[in-house]
Design a protein around this motif. Structure first.
Motif, PDB file in Angstrom:
ATOM      1  N   TYR A  23       6.360  -8.103  -7.828  1.00 47.85           N
ATOM      2  CA  TYR A  23       7.854  -6.870  -8.047  1.00 47.85           C
ATOM      3  C   TYR A  23       8.811  -7.641  -8.848  1.00 47.85           C
ATOM      4  O   TYR A  23       9.383  -7.166  -9.846  1.00 47.85           O
ATOM      5  N   THR A  79       1.522  -1.501  -0.975  1.00 49.97           N
ATOM      6  CA  THR A  79       1.455  -2.253  -2.119  1.00 49.97           C
ATOM      7  C   THR A  79       0.600  -1.468  -3.192  1.00 49.97           C
ATOM      8  O   THR A  79       1.141  -0.961  -4.160  1.00 49.97           O
ATOM      9  N   ILE A  84       2.696   1.852  -4.078  1.00 54.19           N
ATOM     10  CA  ILE A  84       3.440   1.438  -5.171  1.00 54.19           C
ATOM     11  C   ILE A  84       2.753   1.852  -6.664  1.00 54.19           C
ATOM     12  O   ILE A  84       3.426   2.199  -7.648  1.00 54.19           O
ATOM     13  N   PHE A  90      15.075  -5.182  -4.545  1.00 60.92           N
ATOM     14  CA  PHE A  90      14.116  -6.237  -4.230  1.00 60.92           C
ATOM     15  C   PHE A  90      14.907  -6.976  -3.058  1.00 60.92           C
ATOM     16  O   PHE A  90      14.478  -7.553  -1.956  1.00 60.92           O
ATOM     17  N   GLN A  95       6.894  -2.910   3.640  1.00 64.00           N
ATOM     18  CA  GLN A  95       6.471  -4.396   3.307  1.00 64.00           C
ATOM     19  C   GLN A  95       7.019  -5.426   3.963  1.00 64.00           C
ATOM     20  O   GLN A  95       6.703  -6.420   4.371  1.00 64.00           O
ATOM     21  N   SER A  96       8.416  -5.330   3.785  1.00 60.70           N
ATOM     22  CA  SER A  96       9.306  -6.561   4.471  1.00 60.70           C
ATOM     23  C   SER A  96       9.191  -6.717   5.875  1.00 60.70           C
ATOM     24  O   SER A  96       9.180  -7.664   6.451  1.00 60.70           O
ATOM     25  N   SER A 112      15.581  -5.037   0.442  1.00 58.28           N
ATOM     26  CA  SER A 112      14.225  -4.836   1.171  1.00 58.28           C
ATOM     27  C   SER A 112      14.146  -5.954   2.117  1.00 58.28           C
ATOM     28  O   SER A 112      13.490  -6.056   3.187  1.00 58.28           O
ATOM     29  N   ASP A 152       2.162 -10.080  -3.658  1.00 56.43           N
ATOM     30  CA  ASP A 152       3.057  -8.667  -3.527  1.00 56.43           C
ATOM     31  C   ASP A 152       4.258  -8.767  -3.887  1.00 56.43           C
ATOM     32  O   ASP A 152       4.860  -8.093  -4.645  1.00 56.43           O
ATOM     33  N   PHE A 153       5.061  -9.816  -3.286  1.00 58.53           N
ATOM     34  CA  PHE A 153       6.486  -9.861  -3.547  1.00 58.53           C
ATOM     35  C   PHE A 153       6.896 -10.610  -4.788  1.00 58.53           C
ATOM     36  O   PHE A 153       7.649 -10.066  -5.682  1.00 58.53           O
ATOM     37  N   ARG A 212       9.074  -0.429   0.234  1.00 55.41           N
ATOM     38  CA  ARG A 212       9.472  -2.055   0.110  1.00 55.41           C
ATOM     39  C   ARG A 212      10.117  -2.336   1.539  1.00 55.41           C
ATOM     40  O   ARG A 212       9.781  -3.692   2.035  1.00 55.41           O
TER      41      ARG A 212
END
Length: 417
Positions: free
Chosen positions: A27, A93, A96, A55, A120-121, A58, A23-24, A117
């Motif tokens: 991006y 995810t 997005i 990025f 997610q984080s 987040s 996922d990360f 984001r």
């Protein structure tokens, strides 16, 4: 406790962090495209910086997620957290991949991207620390290095899958198609990966170590007694994060934007290097043992300090063979620490504070250094005009991590479990 075979532990370890890092990484790998689509910026280099800035920002919420999920794992069990946390990564995810771009809804697109984001984080903050704690406690004493190296390898596999998917996009789609719709594919695929991991985690049992370690006492008191181990984790993971993000996650953008390498070739060489990193990590995890972890970590940091600048400079030659060789060498050097670091940090903490201790040290390092690395790397080149300047981040973090390595020598008893 329900019997948990070595085969199931192997599978659980191997897919532990695949989705989180897939996922990360996607991006980061499509940051240039996202910069074009979500930021009203005609300068592609400034658009890249803005995209990586989102990025990085987040990442700042990761420590909060780590504290929350670490507390839950230390009080209610690792199993419960592992079965639920990744849903908060999977749904954003997927969303997005469906977002309208700046051209469609203006600044609202940036706000939605940022909000997703952050969610997610927050979830990611608890994912790797709790997985590390779980595998460390479930693994046989003589195999802790190997099984914990699988956790590290699973993270790299996630990055490799992200790199591979983006590489295939650039190989089979035109730039126009990627900008129009192709960039959405990696995010939508991520939802499928999350479903696979859910099936694997569905039946995992609680660890015996957690069940046997329930003693009365204040959570905050225990946490305060582990300040020094948390600092050790912070320093080691800071070095590892800056090195990894500079040399693998940010590398395709560096090769394509600053060295004018074709994007497809930049992603291809990085994908091969990531696959070699997985192999080297597993080899180190297999051949190392509990009383020589500090030697592997020392070797990695020392060699990165000495060799990273000349190796990074060789990339300017721009020959594909050189790009490949340099990145594989970096993979080898970084594998020395990644193959043993998760077993090392797992051994630093009492079971009743293990998830929280690992999580706080790990996510603070990721938030402050790991997440900021792509942005700082792009900014350094933009401000100085010197394309080798980002490698000084790696060297600096290596020097800062030296005290943590020295302290491991003074306290060999921590490697006994």
């Amino acid at each position: 406790m329900k019997p948990f075979s070595k085969k199931k532990l192997l599978l659980t370890s191997l897919v532990a962090n695949v989705f989180e890092w897939y996922d990360f990484s996607i991006y980061a790998y499509v940051a240039g495209v996202l910069g074009t689509l979500f930021f009203d910026e005609n300068n592609p280099k400034l658009a890249l910086i803005k995209s990586f800035a989102l990025f990085s920002i987040s990442y700042l919420i990761r420590p909060l997620g780590s504290f929350v999920f670490g507390y839950l794992a230390d009080h209610y069990g690792r199993r419960m957290v592992l079965k639920t946390s990744f849903f908060l990564m999977a749904v954003p995810t997927f969303m997005i991949g469906l977002l309208p771009t700046f051209q469609s809804i203006g600044w609202l697109s940036i706000m939605l991207l940022f909000a997703l984001r952050l969610v997610q984080s927050f979830a990611t903050g608890g994912e790797l620390p709790v997985v590390t704690c779980y595998v460390f406690e479930m693994a046989p004493l003589e195999k802790k290095n190997f099984y914990c190296s699988l956790v590290a390898a699973s993270a790299i596999l996630g990055v490799f899958l992200g790199s591979l998917v983006v590489t295939l996009l650039y190989l089979f789609l035109s730039q126009e198609a990627i900008l129009a719709w192709g960039w959405r594919i990696p995010f939508l695929i991520g939802f499928i990966i999350a479903g696979f991991i859910f099936v694997i985690r569905k039946e995992i049992p609680e660890t015996d170590v957690f069940q046997a370690a329930q003693e009365p006492g204040s959570y905050l008191d225990r946490l305060s007694q582990h300040k020094y181990p948390i600092l050790q984790v912070f320093l080691l993971i800071s070095f590892m994060s800056v090195s990894f993000y500079t040399l693998f996650v940010w590398m395709p953008s560096y090769l394509s934007v600053y060295l004018n390498i074709k994007p497809s070739m930049a992603h291809l060489t990085s994908s091969i290097a990531l696959l070699s990193l997985v192999f080297f990590i597993l080899v180190v995890g297999h051949v190392s043992h509990s009383d020589n972890r500090k030697k592997w970590i020392t070797c990695s940091i020392f060699m990165m300090i000495v060799l990273s600048y000349p190796l990074f400079g060789l990339l300017r030659i721009k020959y594909i063979a050189i790009l490949f060789i340099v990145q594989v060498i970096f993979a080898l050097l970084l594998s020395f620490i990644q193959g043993v670091v998760y077993a090392t940090i797992g051994s630093l903490f009492h079971p009743q504070i293990r998830s929280s201790g690992i999580g706080i040290g790990y996510t603070l390092a990721q938030a402050i250094f790991g997440g900021l690395t792509p942005t700082l790397s792009s900014w350094l080149i933009y401000r100085t005009g010197y394309v080798e300047s980002p490698i000084f981040l790696v060297i600096t973090m290596g020097l800062i991590a030296v005290p943590a390595v020295a302290s491991l020598y003074r306290h060999p008893e921590i490697f006994s479990t």
